[in-house]
Scaffold this active site. Sequence first.
Site, PDB file in Angstrom:
ATOM      1  CG  PHE A 191     -10.341  -0.851   2.198  1.00 27.50           C
ATOM      2  CD1 PHE A 191      -8.852  -0.023   2.987  1.00 27.50           C
ATOM      3  CD2 PHE A 191     -10.939  -1.847   3.258  1.00 27.50           C
ATOM      4  CE1 PHE A 191      -8.609  -0.811   4.720  1.00 27.50           C
ATOM      5  CE2 PHE A 191      -9.686  -2.426   4.284  1.00 27.50           C
ATOM      6  CZ  PHE A 191      -8.900  -2.712   5.034  1.00 27.50           C
ATOM      7  CG  ASP A 230      -1.911   0.713   1.180  1.00 26.52           C
ATOM      8  OD1 ASP A 230      -2.548   1.257  -0.148  1.00 26.52           O
ATOM      9  OD2 ASP A 230      -2.205   1.381   2.485  1.00 26.52           O
TER      10      ASP A 230
HETATM   11  P1  IMP Z   1       1.560  -0.164   4.129  1.00 25.03           P
HETATM   12  O1  IMP Z   1       1.999  -0.983   2.940  1.00 25.03           O
HETATM   13  O2  IMP Z   1       2.847   0.396   5.447  1.00 25.03           O
HETATM   14  O3  IMP Z   1       0.946   1.312   4.453  1.00 25.03           O
HETATM   15  O4  IMP Z   1       0.550  -0.985   4.930  1.00 25.03           O
HETATM   16  C1  IMP Z   1       0.332  -2.733   4.439  1.00 25.03           C
HETATM   17  C2  IMP Z   1      -0.162  -2.611   5.080  1.00 25.03           C
HETATM   18  O5  IMP Z   1      -2.309  -2.395   5.006  1.00 25.03           O
HETATM   19  C3  IMP Z   1      -1.136  -4.468   4.697  1.00 25.03           C
HETATM   20  O6  IMP Z   1      -0.140  -5.427   5.185  1.00 25.03           O
HETATM   21  C4  IMP Z   1      -2.613  -4.315   5.083  1.00 25.03           C
HETATM   22  O7  IMP Z   1      -2.326  -5.413   6.849  1.00 25.03           O
HETATM   23  C5  IMP Z   1      -3.041  -3.151   5.255  1.00 25.03           C
HETATM   24  N1  IMP Z   1      -4.111  -2.794   4.193  1.00 25.03           N
HETATM   25  C6  IMP Z   1      -3.392  -1.999   3.716  1.00 25.03           C
HETATM   26  N2  IMP Z   1      -4.827  -1.647   2.711  1.00 25.03           N
HETATM   27  C7  IMP Z   1      -5.453  -2.277   2.457  1.00 25.03           C
HETATM   28  C8  IMP Z   1      -6.324  -3.022   1.859  1.00 25.03           C
HETATM   29  O8  IMP Z   1      -7.126  -2.160   1.054  1.00 25.03           O
HETATM   30  N3  IMP Z   1      -7.818  -3.910   2.649  1.00 25.03           N
HETATM   31  C9  IMP Z   1      -7.216  -4.704   3.626  1.00 25.03           C
HETATM   32  N4  IMP Z   1      -5.849  -3.879   4.385  1.00 25.03           N
HETATM   33  C10 IMP Z   1      -4.881  -3.498   3.899  1.00 25.03           C
END
Ligand code: IMP
Length: 179
Positions: A151, A102
């Site tokens: 999401f 993400d």
């Molecule tokens: P980031 O890349 O550090 O922002 O974190 C990614 C984490 O956020 C993932 O491992 C998921 O647990 C959570 N996440 C991000 N987008 C989504 C989504 O669309 N659905 C469910 N969890 C998400």
Amino acid sequence: MKNDVERILLTKEQIDEKVKSLAKEIKGAYKDKNPLILCILKGSFIFTSDLVRALDFPCEVDFMQVSSYGSGAVTTGELVIKKDCSTPLFGRDVIVVEDILDTGVTLSKLMPTLIERGANSVALCVLLNKPERRTVEVNADYIGFDIENEFVVGYGLDYAEKYRNLPYVGILKREIYEK
Ligand code: IMP
Ligand code: MG
């Protein structure tokens, strides 16, 4: 549960096909390396269990649960290791398996930590990628699907710990998380 899903984005069949092709790609690079498949809890537990069953060569599996302090926009937060893996990483070829890339904040901190522990190599395999959301550069070696900025839940992914057990990836209705 199903009624909370706006629409199915990826069916079980589409995911199965993709898992097979990712496994084939991974095999090409790792079949003689006994890689350590590092499942990042909780979101990737289903993806990892399907992926390792599609890998028809020796590999090991371990688990880690991590998060990072601060909101997605904050890039200075510390990596928090909630559960650590028990396998020594020194000299190992590690493949980190994550549900979704993400903002990239968490993985941008985790990957260097694994290198610091002496891993021989650290690769990243993600089922889903939301390129639009990225605030920190993270290079994924294996990507299942690039998706829109929506999401999503299911196939391991949650909203407030729910929906992980849906067999597909679906877009969650806005009214569920905006209420
Ligand atoms: P980031 O890349 O550090 O922002 O974190 C990614 C984490 O956020 C993932 O491992 C998921 O647990 C959570 N996440 C991000 N987008 C989504 C989504 O669309 N659905 C469910 N969890 C998400
Ligand atoms: Mg989550």
